[in-house]
Scaffold this active site. Sequence first.
Site, PDB file in Angstrom:
ATOM      1  N   VAL A 118      43.902  44.008  32.738  1.00 29.33           N
ATOM      2  CA  VAL A 118      42.966  43.614  33.791  1.00 29.33           C
ATOM      3  C   VAL A 118      43.583  43.893  35.166  1.00 29.33           C
ATOM      4  CG1 VAL A 118      41.565  41.723  34.717  1.00 29.33           C
ATOM      5  CG2 VAL A 118      42.083  41.790  32.268  1.00 29.33           C
ATOM      6  N   HIS A 175      38.176  52.505  38.297  1.00 30.05           N
ATOM      7  CA  HIS A 175      37.758  51.224  38.878  1.00 30.05           C
ATOM      8  C   HIS A 175      38.147  51.206  40.354  1.00 30.05           C
ATOM      9  CE1 HIS A 175      36.643  47.069  38.913  1.00 30.05           C
ATOM     10  NE2 HIS A 175      37.866  46.618  39.098  1.00 30.05           N
TER      11      HIS A 175
HETATM   12  P1  NAD Z   1      46.372  35.664  40.980  1.00 33.27           P
HETATM   13  O1  NAD Z   1      47.369  35.898  42.044  1.00 33.27           O
HETATM   14  O2  NAD Z   1      45.500  34.458  41.063  1.00 33.27           O
HETATM   15  O3  NAD Z   1      47.114  35.631  39.552  1.00 33.27           O
HETATM   16  C1  NAD Z   1      48.121  36.527  39.185  1.00 33.27           C
HETATM   17  C2  NAD Z   1      49.148  35.751  38.381  1.00 33.27           C
HETATM   18  O4  NAD Z   1      50.114  36.673  37.856  1.00 33.27           O
HETATM   19  C3  NAD Z   1      49.925  34.721  39.219  1.00 33.27           C
HETATM   20  O5  NAD Z   1      49.772  33.431  38.655  1.00 33.27           O
HETATM   21  C4  NAD Z   1      51.356  35.209  39.145  1.00 33.27           C
HETATM   22  O6  NAD Z   1      52.319  34.174  39.133  1.00 33.27           O
HETATM   23  C5  NAD Z   1      51.332  35.966  37.829  1.00 33.27           C
HETATM   24  N1  NAD Z   1      52.472  36.870  37.669  1.00 33.27           N
HETATM   25  C6  NAD Z   1      53.057  37.645  38.625  1.00 33.27           C
HETATM   26  N2  NAD Z   1      54.104  38.298  38.087  1.00 33.27           N
HETATM   27  C7  NAD Z   1      54.160  37.961  36.780  1.00 33.27           C
HETATM   28  C8  NAD Z   1      55.009  38.322  35.697  1.00 33.27           C
HETATM   29  N3  NAD Z   1      56.017  39.192  35.861  1.00 33.27           N
HETATM   30  N4  NAD Z   1      54.780  37.774  34.482  1.00 33.27           N
HETATM   31  C9  NAD Z   1      53.761  36.897  34.313  1.00 33.27           C
HETATM   32  N5  NAD Z   1      52.915  36.509  35.285  1.00 33.27           N
HETATM   33  C10 NAD Z   1      53.114  37.047  36.507  1.00 33.27           C
HETATM   34  O7  NAD Z   1      45.475  36.983  40.886  1.00 33.27           O
HETATM   35  P2  NAD Z   1      44.030  37.141  40.185  1.00 33.27           P
HETATM   36  O8  NAD Z   1      42.978  36.965  41.198  1.00 33.27           O
HETATM   37  O9  NAD Z   1      44.023  36.332  38.927  1.00 33.27           O
HETATM   38  O10 NAD Z   1      44.094  38.705  39.823  1.00 33.27           O
HETATM   39  C11 NAD Z   1      45.014  39.149  38.833  1.00 33.27           C
HETATM   40  C12 NAD Z   1      44.987  40.675  38.715  1.00 33.27           C
HETATM   41  O11 NAD Z   1      43.721  41.083  38.183  1.00 33.27           O
HETATM   42  C13 NAD Z   1      45.120  41.412  40.053  1.00 33.27           C
HETATM   43  O12 NAD Z   1      45.899  42.576  39.849  1.00 33.27           O
HETATM   44  C14 NAD Z   1      43.683  41.782  40.395  1.00 33.27           C
HETATM   45  O13 NAD Z   1      43.607  42.890  41.245  1.00 33.27           O
HETATM   46  C15 NAD Z   1      43.165  42.089  39.014  1.00 33.27           C
HETATM   47  N6  NAD Z   1      41.712  42.050  38.842  1.00 33.27           N
HETATM   48  C16 NAD Z   1      41.164  43.041  38.094  1.00 33.27           C
HETATM   49  C17 NAD Z   1      39.810  43.056  37.865  1.00 33.27           C
HETATM   50  C18 NAD Z   1      39.219  44.145  36.999  1.00 33.27           C
HETATM   51  O14 NAD Z   1      38.006  44.279  36.943  1.00 33.27           O
HETATM   52  N7  NAD Z   1      40.018  44.926  36.298  1.00 33.27           N
HETATM   53  C19 NAD Z   1      38.989  42.071  38.427  1.00 33.27           C
HETATM   54  C20 NAD Z   1      39.580  41.054  39.185  1.00 33.27           C
HETATM   55  C21 NAD Z   1      40.957  41.054  39.391  1.00 33.27           C
END
Ligand code: NAD
Length: 310
Positions: A118, A175
């Site tokens: 994701v 995307h």
């Molecule tokens: P967020 O910051 O709320 O959550 C990300 C989490 O990842 C944090 O809790 C952080 O501590 C954790 N993290 C960081 N490094 C880590 C590691 N090495 N091991 C384990 N956990 C780790 O962000 P979010 O809003 O939940 O978004 C998460 C990701 O999903 C982002 O990259 C965002 O761009 C992506 N996203 C993708 C889509 C899609 O359609 N593909 C949609 C929404 C968000």
Amino acid sequence: MKKISIVGAGRVGETTAQILAEEEFCREIALFDVREDVPEGIALDILQTAPFFEFDCVIQGSNDPRILKDSELVIVTAGIPRKPGMSRADVLETNTRIIDEVTDHVMAHAPNAMMLLVSNPVDALTYRVAQRTGWDRSRVFGQAGVLDASRMASFIAQETGFSALDITTMVLGGHGDTMVPVSRFCTINGIPISYFLSDERIEAINERTRKGGAEILALRKSSSAYDAPGAAVAAMVDAIVNNRRRVLPCVALLEGEYGEADIAMGVPCILGEKGVESVVELNLNDRERADFDKSASAVRAEIERVRDIH
Ligand code: NAD
């Protein structure tokens, strides 16, 4: 399915976990995150919704990657999200390093799992995981098009006033801003949307779909989207755990389909219990083909950047 793990107990990870629990898609949900104590806290919070939503699966969180042990499916939402004004590519370097670390954990503790990516930029990171694991493409895929298609469907529902239940949409490509909403394959209960909407309105919807994530980011300010992303991931999990064999746009490794290879990008796939069973090749017209090729070039540029990160 017995066990599903979510890596990254952030906004998307938490939302996804809540839906998986409510829907009882598995018996055990594990949350792994590097933020101290946070995954345990989130797991406990979700567990306490069990009496309301009437589920009894186990939910646990940890900072120890051994919590991933024997997962059948690992959903990866770890990384940094975009801030207003940033593109998905701006988070590429940081997220590539994070995803490498996560991939190594999954290979060590859940070597038979499928991985559903994701984290953004999702096309390039899905490619990276496929390279690092060497796993069959059926087991490594990403979520993008299910969300983009749901955004497009909601815009068509707003524009026409018709029920979202009757609207089917298809979005291909990477995307990002070059994604390809394919209005020719979008219908309202089988009737092409062009029957109800002018070319100008369809083009406006296509453009709003391409910028759908940025629109929410600009409005929410402190966070990118996570409600619809969590629901989109859950729809893919539903297709897998119930072996529905749904035709859904997934980020998949291409092996000659659409004239492309050595790339991961959004295409319609048959998604079932073994993951991506096959890629569905649509017969694109000249304009759609040109848009698809442009999108493939943009994804390829991101993949080249990812290749340089060691
Ligand atoms: P967020 O910051 O709320 O959550 C990300 C989490 O990842 C944090 O809790 C952080 O501590 C954790 N993290 C960081 N490094 C880590 C590691 N090495 N091991 C384990 N956990 C780790 O962000 P979010 O809003 O939940 O978004 C998460 C990701 O999903 C982002 O990259 C965002 O761009 C992506 N996203 C993708 C889509 C899609 O359609 N593909 C949609 C929404 C968000």
